[in-house]
Design a protein around this motif. Structure first.
Motif, PDB file in Angstrom:
ATOM      1  N   ASP A   1       0.802  -1.218   0.000  1.00  0.00           N
ATOM      2  CA  ASP A   1       0.000   0.000   0.000  1.00  0.00           C
ATOM      3  C   ASP A   1       0.840   1.277   0.000  1.00  0.00           C
ATOM      4  N   LEU A   2       2.165   1.156   0.058  1.00  0.00           N
ATOM      5  CA  LEU A   2       2.983   2.347   0.216  1.00  0.00           C
ATOM      6  C   LEU A   2       3.031   3.213  -1.038  1.00  0.00           C
ATOM      7  N   LEU A   3       3.077   2.614  -2.227  1.00  0.00           N
ATOM      8  CA  LEU A   3       3.162   3.431  -3.442  1.00  0.00           C
ATOM      9  C   LEU A   3       1.975   4.393  -3.552  1.00  0.00           C
ATOM     10  N   PRO A   4       0.727   3.904  -3.545  1.00  0.00           N
ATOM     11  CA  PRO A   4      -0.373   4.870  -3.653  1.00  0.00           C
ATOM     12  C   PRO A   4      -0.437   5.838  -2.488  1.00  0.00           C
ATOM     13  N   THR A   5       0.032   5.415  -1.320  1.00  0.00           N
ATOM     14  CA  THR A   5       0.042   6.304  -0.151  1.00  0.00           C
ATOM     15  C   THR A   5       0.997   7.465  -0.358  1.00  0.00           C
ATOM     16  N   LEU A   6       2.230   7.163  -0.759  1.00  0.00           N
ATOM     17  CA  LEU A   6       3.235   8.216  -0.952  1.00  0.00           C
ATOM     18  C   LEU A   6       2.795   9.183  -2.040  1.00  0.00           C
ATOM     19  N   VAL A   7       2.230   8.645  -3.116  1.00  0.00           N
ATOM     20  CA  VAL A   7       1.795   9.509  -4.211  1.00  0.00           C
ATOM     21  C   VAL A   7       0.681  10.446  -3.741  1.00  0.00           C
ATOM     22  N   GLU A   8      -0.275   9.917  -3.000  1.00  0.00           N
ATOM     23  CA  GLU A   8      -1.372  10.759  -2.518  1.00  0.00           C
ATOM     24  C   GLU A   8      -0.896  11.764  -1.483  1.00  0.00           C
ATOM     25  N   LEU A   9       0.047  11.377  -0.636  1.00  0.00           N
ATOM     26  CA  LEU A   9       0.533  12.282   0.406  1.00  0.00           C
ATOM     27  C   LEU A   9       1.138  13.555  -0.172  1.00  0.00           C
ATOM     28  N   VAL A  10       1.717  13.463  -1.366  1.00  0.00           N
ATOM     29  CA  VAL A  10       2.373  14.636  -1.952  1.00  0.00           C
ATOM     30  C   VAL A  10       1.496  15.303  -3.007  1.00  0.00           C
ATOM     31  N   GLY A  11       0.222  14.926  -3.046  1.00  0.00           N
ATOM     32  CA  GLY A  11      -0.705  15.611  -3.937  1.00  0.00           C
ATOM     33  C   GLY A  11      -0.766  15.066  -5.344  1.00  0.00           C
ATOM     34  N   GLY A  12      -0.199  13.885  -5.589  1.00  0.00           N
ATOM     35  CA  GLY A  12      -0.259  13.282  -6.904  1.00  0.00           C
ATOM     36  C   GLY A  12      -1.390  12.282  -7.000  1.00  0.00           C
ATOM     37  N   ALA A  13      -1.463  11.624  -8.134  1.00  0.00           N
ATOM     38  CA  ALA A  13      -2.480  10.600  -8.354  1.00  0.00           C
ATOM     39  C   ALA A  13      -1.864   9.456  -9.145  1.00  0.00           C
ATOM     40  N   VAL A  14      -2.224   8.234  -8.779  1.00  0.00           N
ATOM     41  CA  VAL A  14      -1.734   7.086  -9.535  1.00  0.00           C
ATOM     42  C   VAL A  14      -2.479   7.025 -10.867  1.00  0.00           C
TER      43      VAL A  14
ATOM     44  N   ASP B   1      -2.108  -3.070  -7.224  1.00  0.00           N
ATOM     45  CA  ASP B   1      -2.821  -3.867  -6.221  1.00  0.00           C
ATOM     46  C   ASP B   1      -2.922  -3.160  -4.886  1.00  0.00           C
ATOM     47  N   GLY B   2      -2.011  -2.235  -4.605  1.00  0.00           N
ATOM     48  CA  GLY B   2      -2.018  -1.534  -3.332  1.00  0.00           C
ATOM     49  C   GLY B   2      -3.138  -0.512  -3.238  1.00  0.00           C
ATOM     50  N   ARG B   3      -3.508  -0.198  -2.003  1.00  0.00           N
ATOM     51  CA  ARG B   3      -4.541   0.798  -1.733  1.00  0.00           C
ATOM     52  C   ARG B   3      -3.991   1.831  -0.757  1.00  0.00           C
ATOM     53  N   SER B   4      -4.328   3.085  -0.983  1.00  0.00           N
ATOM     54  CA  SER B   4      -3.764   4.170  -0.185  1.00  0.00           C
ATOM     55  C   SER B   4      -4.117   4.019   1.291  1.00  0.00           C
ATOM     56  N   LEU B   5      -3.147   4.370   2.135  1.00  0.00           N
ATOM     57  CA  LEU B   5      -3.341   4.372   3.582  1.00  0.00           C
ATOM     58  C   LEU B   5      -3.794   5.730   4.109  1.00  0.00           C
ATOM     59  N   VAL B   6      -4.002   6.694   3.224  1.00  0.00           N
ATOM     60  CA  VAL B   6      -4.384   8.027   3.676  1.00  0.00           C
ATOM     61  C   VAL B   6      -5.679   8.014   4.498  1.00  0.00           C
ATOM     62  N   PRO B   7      -6.714   7.232   4.129  1.00  0.00           N
ATOM     63  CA  PRO B   7      -7.887   7.180   5.021  1.00  0.00           C
ATOM     64  C   PRO B   7      -7.532   6.749   6.441  1.00  0.00           C
ATOM     65  N   HIS B   8      -6.633   5.769   6.581  1.00  0.00           N
ATOM     66  CA  HIS B   8      -6.192   5.350   7.922  1.00  0.00           C
ATOM     67  C   HIS B   8      -5.458   6.496   8.623  1.00  0.00           C
ATOM     68  N   LEU B   9      -4.616   7.208   7.874  1.00  0.00           N
ATOM     69  CA  LEU B   9      -3.842   8.299   8.465  1.00  0.00           C
ATOM     70  C   LEU B   9      -4.750   9.408   8.961  1.00  0.00           C
ATOM     71  N   GLU B  10      -5.845   9.615   8.272  1.00  0.00           N
ATOM     72  CA  GLU B  10      -6.768  10.686   8.623  1.00  0.00           C
ATOM     73  C   GLU B  10      -7.829  10.253   9.631  1.00  0.00           C
ATOM     74  N   GLY B  11      -7.765   9.000  10.065  1.00  0.00           N
ATOM     75  CA  GLY B  11      -8.726   8.525  11.052  1.00  0.00           C
ATOM     76  C   GLY B  11     -10.053   8.119  10.464  1.00  0.00           C
ATOM     77  N   ARG B  12     -10.096   7.953   9.152  1.00  0.00           N
ATOM     78  CA  ARG B  12     -11.327   7.510   8.495  1.00  0.00           C
ATOM     79  C   ARG B  12     -11.287   5.996   8.304  1.00  0.00           C
ATOM     80  N   GLN B  13     -12.374   5.450   7.778  1.00  0.00           N
ATOM     81  CA  GLN B  13     -12.453   4.012   7.543  1.00  0.00           C
ATOM     82  C   GLN B  13     -11.561   3.632   6.365  1.00  0.00           C
ATOM     83  N   GLY B  14     -10.615   2.771   6.614  1.00  0.00           N
ATOM     84  CA  GLY B  14      -9.744   2.303   5.540  1.00  0.00           C
ATOM     85  C   GLY B  14      -9.912   0.814   5.329  1.00  0.00           C
ATOM     86  N   HIS B  15      -9.187   0.279   4.375  1.00  0.00           N
ATOM     87  CA  HIS B  15      -9.307  -1.149   4.081  1.00  0.00           C
ATOM     88  C   HIS B  15      -8.704  -1.989   5.205  1.00  0.00           C
ATOM     89  N   ASP B  16      -9.100  -3.244   5.241  1.00  0.00           N
ATOM     90  CA  ASP B  16      -8.692  -4.161   6.305  1.00  0.00           C
ATOM     91  C   ASP B  16      -8.412  -5.518   5.671  1.00  0.00           C
TER      92      ASP B  16
END
Length: 502
Positions: free
Chosen positions: A336-349, A356-371
């Motif tokens: 999940d790190l690739l989409p996370t890093l890209v989203e963290l800096v304002g980019g988009a995949v 296959d990875g999914r961004s961790l930004v929802p988890h970082l923001e305290g929202r519902q993320g994947h499990d």
């Protein structure tokens, strides 16, 4: 708005379950990581997607599962046209640099990194290819138990040489960046090789621990009672019918604990350099690992299985100005790190490219993320694909040749009770099995793995004949531009080299 810098620190073979940031009773001393974790989002159920160095790292940099990118074993090469987080960030205007290990095999040793500050500690050729055509042959380069039997303190080691260079070059990179006055953001990946075996570390770190405070493995299973894959691993690492002396088990674990403290000391150096260079406030820090180490638990060592000690990794994201400190219990992975890093800096995949990875930004923001975590293993000790699904409380391990395995990790964190044979859990098992069979074409993956092994064995053997052309990365340094040189004005050089400038 200036994009944030990224400092991505990696440790090698660091088992999350024994770390003090995950286990309050852990005797391991890691004060710098602990302070970082106090201000970070810490993932308590983070996993690798293949419990071996190269496959795990290829998945980490690409955000794709091993079977999608041919990451079968430690001699697989990552195709040059597979996008990595370094490609994405570089396209967004980042300077991308790697100091240390990434275990790339094949002629492309950059994979989007603009610079590699060091060579790799491991070879870049195909010499470590697995051979499913001869599953009972123990290859000469396989792990053996010398790492445990020779465990203890040292003055110097190959891995110390490597990590000292890795950290020094990373610090120098940060100094050079701030002295250049550049506004271009950087993504610096610092990838150390400790606490990977061999289990030896200088006395400074060995003596942080006393022999009596080193716990022995809490669960040891007789080899005859092991699952088939564990039995194959015991033979791969040359431990079958060879019980280890209890003191050597303690020595290995003590050295491993010391090596974790050594990693922590290096984390401290990097954090101090960020602070000294006034980079700390606008740098996102990510810390993770590639896989764990069984450390004698269940009678196993090293990695290569889906048990918690082997597959769970530390993962935290430190950006306190953006994300409040919290613990995340959902199952995530380094995929999940690739989409996370890209989203963290304002980019988009790129939506048209495989991911296959999914961004961790929802988890970082305290929202519902994947499990959910998916895993694939086709390397040492296997004779067919060994897959894993981790979701919620459950872990399911799937092979077409070995018995199925099902664990409830909330009720059974040490994975003592395989529920695959339990009639009370037949519905859960059937659901996981249906999902696995729908997700993976096991015969196709098996054949693709075999074909890759055969090709690489032929190529590796052929390249031993005639003139050697090494694929190992050669970091080039232009000494004419270093230190004092007569084509550079001395006063100007000294002014530019000093930080802060006067």
């Amino acid at each position: 708005m200036k994009r944030p810098n990224i400092l991505f620190i990696m440790a090698d073979q660091m088992a999350a379950p024994v770390l003090p940031i995950h286990d309050a009773a852990s005797p391991i001393k890691m004060p710098h990581l602990a302070r970082l974790a106090e201000e970070a989002v810490v993932f308590d159920a983070a996993y690798c997607n293949s419990p071996l160095c190269a496959p795990s790292r290829f998945v980490l940099v690409s955000g794709q599962l091993p079977s999608k990118i041919g990451a079968y074993d430690n001699a697989a090469d990552l195709a040059a046209d597979v996008p990595t987080y370094a490609h994405y960030l570089r396209r967004l205007g980042y300077r991308t640099a790697l100091s240390g290990k990434m275990h790339f095999c094949g002629p492309d040793q950059l994979h989007g990194y603009e610079e590699r500050l060091t060579s790799d500690i491991y070879p870049a050729d195909y010499g470590w290819a697995v051979n499913w055509d001869a599953p009972d042959v123990r290859l000469s380069w396989y792990h053996n138990m010398s790492s445990v039997l020779q465990a203890g303190p040292c003055v110097r080691s190959n891995q110390l040489d490597f990590d000292e260079e890795v950290v020094f070059k990373a610090q120098q990179y940060l100094f050079d960046h701030v002295r250049s006055g550049s506004d271009q953001p950087f993504c610096l990946t610092v990838s150390m090789t400790h606490p990977h075996d061999p289990y030896t570390i200088p006395e400074e770190f060995w003596n942080l621990y006393r022999d009596e405070e080193i716990p022995l493995p809490s669960l040891v299973i007789d080899q005859a009672e092991q699952d088939p894959h564990s039995q194959r691993i015991l033979k791969v690492i040359d431990l079958w019918d060879k019980p280890l002396p209890e003191q050597k088990i303690k020595d290995a674990r003590r050295a491993y604990f010391g090596a974790c403290s050594y990693i922590d000391a290096n984390i401290g150096k990097l954090l101090k350099t960020l602070k000294d260079c006034n980079l700390a406030d606008d740098t996102i820090i990510v810390f993770s690992g590639d896989h764990g180490d069984m450390l004698g638990e269940r009678g196993l060592w090293y990695k290569m299985h889906w048990f918690e000690m082997s597959a769970r990794v530390p993962l935290l994201v430190h950006a306190p100005s953006r994300f409040a400190a919290r613990r995340v219990s959902q199952c995530v992975s380094t995929l999940d790190l690739l989409p996370t890093l890209v989203e963290l800096v304002g980019g988009a995949v790129d939506a048209d490219l495989a991911l296959d990875g999914r961004s961790l930004v929802p988890h970082l923001e305290g929202r519902q993320g994947h499990d959910e975590v998916l895993g694939e293993y086709m390397a040492e000790g296997s004779n067919s694909p060994l897959m894993m699904i981790r979701r919620g409380d459950w872990k399911f391990i799937y092979s077409e040749q070995d018995p199925l395995m099902l664990f409830n990790l909330r009720e059974d964190p040490q994975e003592r009770d395989n529920l695959a044979e339990s009639s009370a859990h037949s519905a859960v098992l059937a659901d996981f099995l249906n999902q696995a069979q729908a997700r993976w074409d096991m015969p196709a993956i098996h054949q693709a793995t075999l074909s890759s092994q055969r090709r690489r064995r032929l190529v590796a053997e052929a390249l031993t004949h005639g003139k050697l052309k090494s694929w190992d990365h050669q970091p080039m340094v232009d000494a004419s531009q270093q230190y004092m040189r007569n084509h550079i004005d001395l006063d100007d050089l000294e002014r530019r080299a000093r930080y802060p400038q006067v």
